[in-house]
Design a protein around this motif. Structure first.
Motif, PDB file in Angstrom:
ATOM      1  N   SER A  80       0.829  -1.202   0.000  1.00  0.00           N
ATOM      2  CA  SER A  80       0.000   0.000   0.000  1.00  0.00           C
ATOM      3  C   SER A  80       0.864   1.252   0.000  1.00  0.00           C
ATOM      4  CB  SER A  80      -0.912   0.008   1.232  1.00  0.00           C
ATOM      5  OG  SER A  80      -1.612   1.230   1.345  1.00  0.00           O
ATOM      6  N   GLN A  81       0.296   2.343  -0.514  1.00  0.00           N
ATOM      7  CA  GLN A  81       1.013   3.613  -0.460  1.00  0.00           C
ATOM      8  C   GLN A  81       1.134   4.103   0.973  1.00  0.00           C
ATOM      9  OE1 GLN A  81      -0.946   7.226  -1.928  1.00  0.00           O
ATOM     10  NE2 GLN A  81       0.854   7.658  -3.189  1.00  0.00           N
ATOM     11  N   ASP A  82       0.208   3.704   1.828  1.00  0.00           N
ATOM     12  CA  ASP A  82       0.247   4.080   3.242  1.00  0.00           C
ATOM     13  C   ASP A  82       1.370   3.316   3.929  1.00  0.00           C
ATOM     14  OD1 ASP A  82      -0.145   4.640   5.894  1.00  0.00           O
ATOM     15  OD2 ASP A  82      -2.263   4.064   5.946  1.00  0.00           O
ATOM     16  N   PRO A  83       2.407   3.988   4.409  1.00  0.00           N
ATOM     17  CA  PRO A  83       3.548   3.271   5.002  1.00  0.00           C
ATOM     18  C   PRO A  83       3.204   2.552   6.302  1.00  0.00           C
ATOM     19  CG  PRO A  83       3.751   5.640   5.368  1.00  0.00           C
ATOM     20  CD  PRO A  83       2.596   5.452   4.444  1.00  0.00           C
ATOM     21  N   ARG A  84       2.062   2.857   6.903  1.00  0.00           N
ATOM     22  CA  ARG A  84       1.684   2.217   8.156  1.00  0.00           C
ATOM     23  C   ARG A  84       0.825   0.978   7.942  1.00  0.00           C
ATOM     24  NH1 ARG A  84       2.543   5.178  12.742  1.00  0.00           N
ATOM     25  NH2 ARG A  84       0.900   4.010  13.798  1.00  0.00           N
ATOM     26  N   PRO A 263       4.334   6.990  -9.498  1.00  0.00           N
ATOM     27  CA  PRO A 263       4.556   7.510  -8.144  1.00  0.00           C
ATOM     28  C   PRO A 263       3.277   7.782  -7.362  1.00  0.00           C
ATOM     29  CG  PRO A 263       5.010   9.185  -9.805  1.00  0.00           C
ATOM     30  CD  PRO A 263       4.828   7.899 -10.535  1.00  0.00           C
ATOM     31  N   SER A 264       2.145   7.925  -8.053  1.00  0.00           N
ATOM     32  CA  SER A 264       0.881   8.209  -7.368  1.00  0.00           C
ATOM     33  C   SER A 264       0.064   6.936  -7.136  1.00  0.00           C
ATOM     34  CB  SER A 264       0.056   9.206  -8.182  1.00  0.00           C
ATOM     35  OG  SER A 264      -0.248   8.682  -9.466  1.00  0.00           O
ATOM     36  N   PHE A 265       0.713   5.797  -7.077  1.00  0.00           N
ATOM     37  CA  PHE A 265       0.009   4.529  -6.928  1.00  0.00           C
ATOM     38  C   PHE A 265      -0.785   4.487  -5.615  1.00  0.00           C
ATOM     39  CE2 PHE A 265       3.779   3.760  -4.415  1.00  0.00           C
ATOM     40  CZ  PHE A 265       3.368   2.886  -3.425  1.00  0.00           C
ATOM     41  N   ARG A 266      -1.876   3.724  -5.648  1.00  0.00           N
ATOM     42  CA  ARG A 266      -2.658   3.462  -4.433  1.00  0.00           C
ATOM     43  C   ARG A 266      -2.190   2.172  -3.782  1.00  0.00           C
ATOM     44  NH1 ARG A 266      -7.491   0.808  -3.911  1.00  0.00           N
ATOM     45  NH2 ARG A 266      -7.677   0.723  -6.183  1.00  0.00           N
ATOM     46  N   GLN A 267      -2.006   1.150  -4.602  1.00  0.00           N
ATOM     47  CA  GLN A 267      -1.404  -0.086  -4.120  1.00  0.00           C
ATOM     48  C   GLN A 267      -0.791  -0.826  -5.301  1.00  0.00           C
ATOM     49  OE1 GLN A 267      -4.617  -2.348  -2.286  1.00  0.00           O
ATOM     50  NE2 GLN A 267      -4.929  -3.514  -4.156  1.00  0.00           N
ATOM     51  N   ILE A 268       0.222  -1.631  -5.010  1.00  0.00           N
ATOM     52  CA  ILE A 268       0.909  -2.428  -6.027  1.00  0.00           C
ATOM     53  C   ILE A 268       0.922  -3.872  -5.555  1.00  0.00           C
ATOM     54  CG2 ILE A 268       3.088  -2.851  -7.227  1.00  0.00           C
ATOM     55  CD1 ILE A 268       3.737   0.104  -6.897  1.00  0.00           C
ATOM     56  N   THR A 269       0.543  -4.779  -6.453  1.00  0.00           N
ATOM     57  CA  THR A 269       0.583  -6.205  -6.146  1.00  0.00           C
ATOM     58  C   THR A 269       1.608  -6.870  -7.050  1.00  0.00           C
ATOM     59  OG1 THR A 269      -1.729  -6.253  -5.458  1.00  0.00           O
ATOM     60  CG2 THR A 269      -0.719  -8.357  -6.051  1.00  0.00           C
ATOM     61  N   VAL A 270       2.611  -7.491  -6.436  1.00  0.00           N
ATOM     62  CA  VAL A 270       3.675  -8.167  -7.172  1.00  0.00           C
ATOM     63  C   VAL A 270       3.427  -9.663  -7.102  1.00  0.00           C
ATOM     64  CG1 VAL A 270       6.163  -8.443  -7.446  1.00  0.00           C
ATOM     65  CG2 VAL A 270       5.250  -6.328  -6.460  1.00  0.00           C
ATOM     66  N   GLY A 271       3.489 -10.314  -8.266  1.00  0.00           N
ATOM     67  CA  GLY A 271       3.329 -11.764  -8.334  1.00  0.00           C
ATOM     68  C   GLY A 271       4.514 -12.390  -9.021  1.00  0.00           C
ATOM     69  N   SER A 279      -4.035   2.872  -9.212  1.00  0.00           N
ATOM     70  CA  SER A 279      -3.833   4.277  -8.867  1.00  0.00           C
ATOM     71  C   SER A 279      -5.144   5.051  -8.736  1.00  0.00           C
ATOM     72  CB  SER A 279      -2.957   4.964  -9.926  1.00  0.00           C
ATOM     73  OG  SER A 279      -1.693   4.332 -10.024  1.00  0.00           O
ATOM     74  N   ALA A 280      -6.196   4.576  -9.391  1.00  0.00           N
ATOM     75  CA  ALA A 280      -7.439   5.349  -9.479  1.00  0.00           C
ATOM     76  C   ALA A 280      -8.142   5.437  -8.133  1.00  0.00           C
ATOM     77  CB  ALA A 280      -8.372   4.721 -10.511  1.00  0.00           C
ATOM     78  N   ARG A 281      -8.486   6.638  -7.757  1.00  0.00           N
ATOM     79  CA  ARG A 281      -9.294   6.875  -6.553  1.00  0.00           C
ATOM     80  C   ARG A 281     -10.693   7.353  -6.917  1.00  0.00           C
ATOM     81  NH1 ARG A 281      -4.041   7.625  -5.368  1.00  0.00           N
ATOM     82  NH2 ARG A 281      -3.303   6.950  -3.312  1.00  0.00           N
ATOM     83  N   TYR A 282     -10.875   7.736  -8.172  1.00  0.00           N
ATOM     84  CA  TYR A 282     -12.176   8.165  -8.679  1.00  0.00           C
ATOM     85  C   TYR A 282     -12.384   7.521 -10.047  1.00  0.00           C
ATOM     86  CZ  TYR A 282     -11.711  11.687  -5.034  1.00  0.00           C
ATOM     87  OH  TYR A 282     -11.545  12.313  -3.828  1.00  0.00           O
TER      88      TYR A 282
END
Length: 367
Positions: A80-84, A263-271, A279-282
């Motif tokens: 997630s982009q959220d580091p926490r 750079p504006s990703f919301r989340q990245i899933t690596v397989g 990245s889309a929030r809307y």
């Protein structure tokens, strides 16, 4: 003409009104599932602090591999982009399950599975708890929900036609929900005015939701927008299963490349050899950019950008985003939540009004 619309509205609503109430209520309960889970499972899903740089994905995957449930395989890891927010190591089964791991210490925090309440709400919403045996197949619950939603669409249209004020009548008065004149007036105004406030949103939910009920409707819906639904691909976790645990060392390089590209990703899933960036929030909130990467170096090789995706792939994401109201962020989701609750109330208030009207007529015949 209004009398005919009232009759149509009544006899479409009475047989399966309770099913519609269940479908609307369960749908409302699912709108804020992620936010509720983030609060109720915060100790599992979030790290205590973000002290610095996360550990390499290869090391995290190796540690998570020691905690795999019996018979399950790791299909990828979601960042997630959220580091926490702790990293999720996605599992092949049960569906939607993941190992939650602290990316800074490498400590496995536990295994996340969808809470029983939300599993039940989803099962009620889609199939009345009668899950199809295989993906895309039919069950009695799925059929009942689909037929009920079709009748609900027709009931909404006929109800709006029957409600529309005659010439000279006040539109604002007809749209007022009031409790000043007793309980009966409250239920009547909630049914009529409340229904009109929500009718457009309820139609949007219903018409998009039917794409998951019937194949013929799904094909017609896509054709209406000039596309052919080729079916859903992927396992939803952004990666494919691999028989061994080799190749994790390159995942960190692939992740770094994706972060630089988006750079504006919301989340990245690596397989295993694949990577998906959300990245889309809307708008289409399921829009993703897909990449393949070299298993030995992690260098990104090929990109399949959402902007270049086939029309049917874009429509699929839009169907979901409109159905759940996520396309406009929190504001539209709140509207969808309220509309779904009004959709729950419509059959219940309708049954009450129908009962009162029938009772008055019986009393009038007896006098």
């Amino acid at each position: 003409m209004k009398k005919a619309f009232r009759a149509i509205h009544l006899w479409l609503s009475v047989p399966l009104g309770l099913v519609i109430a269940v479908v609307c209520f369960s749908g409302a309960m699912l709108v804020f599932e992620q936010e509720i889970v983030s609060v109720t499972h915060r100790s599992l899903l979030f790290v205590d602090d973000a002290p610095g740089r996360p550990l390499p994905l290869g090391e995290l995957m190796a540690r998570a591999g020691q905690s795999l449930p019996h018979g399950a395989k790791a299909t990828g890891i979601t960042v997630s982009q959220d580091p926490r927010r702790a990293y999720r190591v996605n599992l092949s089964k049960p569906r939607g399950a993941a190992i939650i791991i602290d990316q800074y210490t490498g400590r496995v925090r536990g295994i996340y599975e969808r809470p029983a309440f939300f599993r039940a709400m989803f099962g009620l919403h889609r199939w009345l708890l009668d899950s199809p045996r295989s993906r895309g197949s039919m069950s009695w619950g799925k059929a009942v929900v689909g037929v009920s939603v079709i009748m609900f669409v027709l009931a909404l249209v006929s109800g709006a036609a029957a409600w529309w004020p005659r010439r000279g009548q006040s539109l604002s008065r007809a749209l007022t929900v009031t409790a000043r004149h007793g309980r009966h007036r409250l239920w009547h105004s909630l049914h009529c005015a409340g229904g009109m406030y929500a009718v457009v949103l309820l139609l949007a939910m219903s018409l998009t939701g039917l794409t998951w009920s019937f194949g013929w409707y799904n094909a017609a819906f896509y054709k209406l927008f000039g596309a052919v639904n080729a079916g859903r691909g992927g396992n939803g976790h952004g990666g494919t299963e691999q028989k061994d645990s080799q190749g994790y060392a390159s995942w960190q390089a692939a992740l770094n490349g994706a972060k630089a590209a988006c750079p504006s990703f919301r989340q990245i899933t690596v397989g295993h050899g694949t990577l998906k960036v959300s990245s889309a929030r809307y708008g289409n909130t399921r829009a993703t950019d897909s990449y393949t990467f070299c298993p030995s170096t992690g260098r990104l090789l090929k990109a399949k950008l959402y902007a270049d995706a086939a029309r049917q792939n874009k429509i699929r994401g839009w169907i979901y985003s409109v159905h759940v109201g996520s396309f406009g962020g929190l504001a539209t989701r709140l509207l969808w939540f309220v509309a779904a609750l009004l959709g729950t109330a419509l059959p219940l208030t309708g049954y009450y009004l129908w009962y009162k009207r029938t009772r008055r007529r019986r009393q009038a015949k007896q006098t």
